[in-house]
Design a protein around this motif. Structure first.
Motif, mmCIF file in Angstrom:
data_model
loop_
_atom_site.group_PDB
_atom_site.id
_atom_site.type_symbol
_atom_site.label_atom_id
_atom_site.label_comp_id
_atom_site.label_asym_id
_atom_site.label_seq_id
_atom_site.Cartn_x
_atom_site.Cartn_y
_atom_site.Cartn_z
ATOM 1 N N VAL A 72 -11.741 -9.480 -3.426
ATOM 2 C CA VAL A 72 -12.173 -9.998 -4.721
ATOM 3 C C VAL A 72 -13.815 -10.246 -4.577
ATOM 4 O O VAL A 72 -14.380 -11.001 -5.360
ATOM 5 C CB VAL A 72 -11.416 -11.496 -5.171
ATOM 6 N N GLU A 73 -14.399 -9.557 -3.657
ATOM 7 C CA GLU A 73 -15.841 -9.732 -3.527
ATOM 8 C C GLU A 73 -16.324 -11.208 -3.377
ATOM 9 O O GLU A 73 -17.514 -11.421 -3.859
ATOM 10 C CB GLU A 73 -16.484 -9.018 -4.726
ATOM 11 N N SER A 82 -5.341 -7.815 -2.491
ATOM 12 C CA SER A 82 -5.395 -6.533 -3.273
ATOM 13 C C SER A 82 -3.957 -6.179 -3.652
ATOM 14 O O SER A 82 -3.663 -5.716 -4.771
ATOM 15 C CB SER A 82 -5.909 -5.208 -2.374
ATOM 16 N N ASN A 83 -2.770 -6.678 -3.121
ATOM 17 C CA ASN A 83 -1.440 -6.772 -3.348
ATOM 18 C C ASN A 83 -0.942 -5.101 -3.259
ATOM 19 O O ASN A 83 -0.206 -4.806 -4.028
ATOM 20 C CB ASN A 83 -1.317 -7.282 -4.765
ATOM 21 N N PRO A 89 -1.855 4.923 -1.402
ATOM 22 C CA PRO A 89 -3.050 5.890 -0.996
ATOM 23 C C PRO A 89 -4.580 5.325 -1.323
ATOM 24 O O PRO A 89 -5.324 5.494 -0.539
ATOM 25 C CB PRO A 89 -2.704 7.039 -2.214
ATOM 26 N N ASP A 90 -4.583 4.428 -2.308
ATOM 27 C CA ASP A 90 -5.887 3.836 -2.592
ATOM 28 C C ASP A 90 -6.175 2.901 -1.564
ATOM 29 O O ASP A 90 -7.525 2.574 -1.210
ATOM 30 C CB ASP A 90 -5.737 3.159 -4.003
ATOM 31 N N THR A 120 -9.428 -4.739 6.993
ATOM 32 C CA THR A 120 -8.463 -5.092 6.222
ATOM 33 C C THR A 120 -8.954 -6.347 5.394
ATOM 34 O O THR A 120 -9.389 -7.400 6.149
ATOM 35 C CB THR A 120 -7.048 -5.323 6.586
ATOM 36 N N ALA A 121 -8.816 -7.024 4.115
ATOM 37 C CA ALA A 121 -8.977 -7.920 3.372
ATOM 38 C C ALA A 121 -7.877 -8.776 3.770
ATOM 39 O O ALA A 121 -6.618 -8.487 3.908
ATOM 40 C CB ALA A 121 -8.966 -7.858 1.794
ATOM 41 N N SER A 122 -8.331 -10.197 3.705
ATOM 42 C CA SER A 122 -7.164 -11.314 4.040
ATOM 43 C C SER A 122 -6.446 -11.534 2.557
ATOM 44 O O SER A 122 -6.693 -10.928 1.533
ATOM 45 C CB SER A 122 -7.790 -12.572 4.231
#
Length: 187
Positions: A72-73, A82-83, A89-90, A120-122
């Motif tokens: 979420v920047e 990001s779910n 692929p994205d 990787t984002a939390s």
């Protein structure tokens, strides 16, 4: 009708007072006892607030320890992951791009040694902490850019490492904002 209506109005008034007056006052009173007095735990540098200790912030400059990526920047108003599944692929493209960027800025690190949390984002997108290993893997880059010995930076990371809660619950962590503020304070 009167027998049902009057008790219903009384119950409504009691619940209104309980849920919109008493409960919020109790919660606000408890918050005043928390660190930061219910306003959040701020981090200061040179007498100015530079951020909140419990909200991740973006650090990408090579002279700082990098933060964990955010889906979420780092927008605290919109906490979210990001779910996307690990097979999406994205998602895979985003992680590969983060790995490539990390490798460019940290050429002495092998791809297999990069901790997953650095690419990787939390789940919240606002994680303010890294593992000590994720902080230490960045020491060579920060030491080179800042002209500070790797030993001194290792000591700094160790000083800012917090063990598990009560020595048992959760992993050891390093708050990136506090670490970078301490890094700026080094002379």
């Amino acid at each position: 009708m009167k027998t049902n209506l009057i008790p219903a109005i009384r119950l409504t008034v009691v619940m209104l007072i309980l849920t919109s007056v008493i409960y919020p006052l109790v919660v606000a009173g408890i918050a005043k006892l928390a660190p930061g007095g219910g306003k959040g735990v701020t981090v200061e540098a040179n007498g100015k607030v530079v951020g909140y200790a419990l909200v991740g912030q973006k650090f990408t400059d090579d002279k700082y320890f990098n933060s964990r990526p955010s889906a979420v920047e780092y927008n605290a108003a919109g906490s979210a992951g990001s779910n996307k599944a690990p097979s999406n692929p994205d998602y895979l493209k985003a992680v590969e791009a983060r790995i490539d960027t990390f490798m460019v800025h940290n050429p002495t690190v092998k791809k297999a040694d990069i901790p997953a949390e650095l690419v990787t984002a939390s789940g919240s997108g606002l994680d303010p902490d890294l593992s000590p290993e994720a902080a230490k893997i960045q020491i060579a880059r920060v030491a080179k850019v800042r002209g500070i010995s790797a030993e001194r930076l290792t000591q700094l990371v160790d000083e800012h490492t917090h063990g598990p809660l009560f020595g048992v619950f959760g992993p050891s962590t390093v708050n990136v904002l506090k670490l970078n503020v301490a890094l700026d304070a080094l002379k």
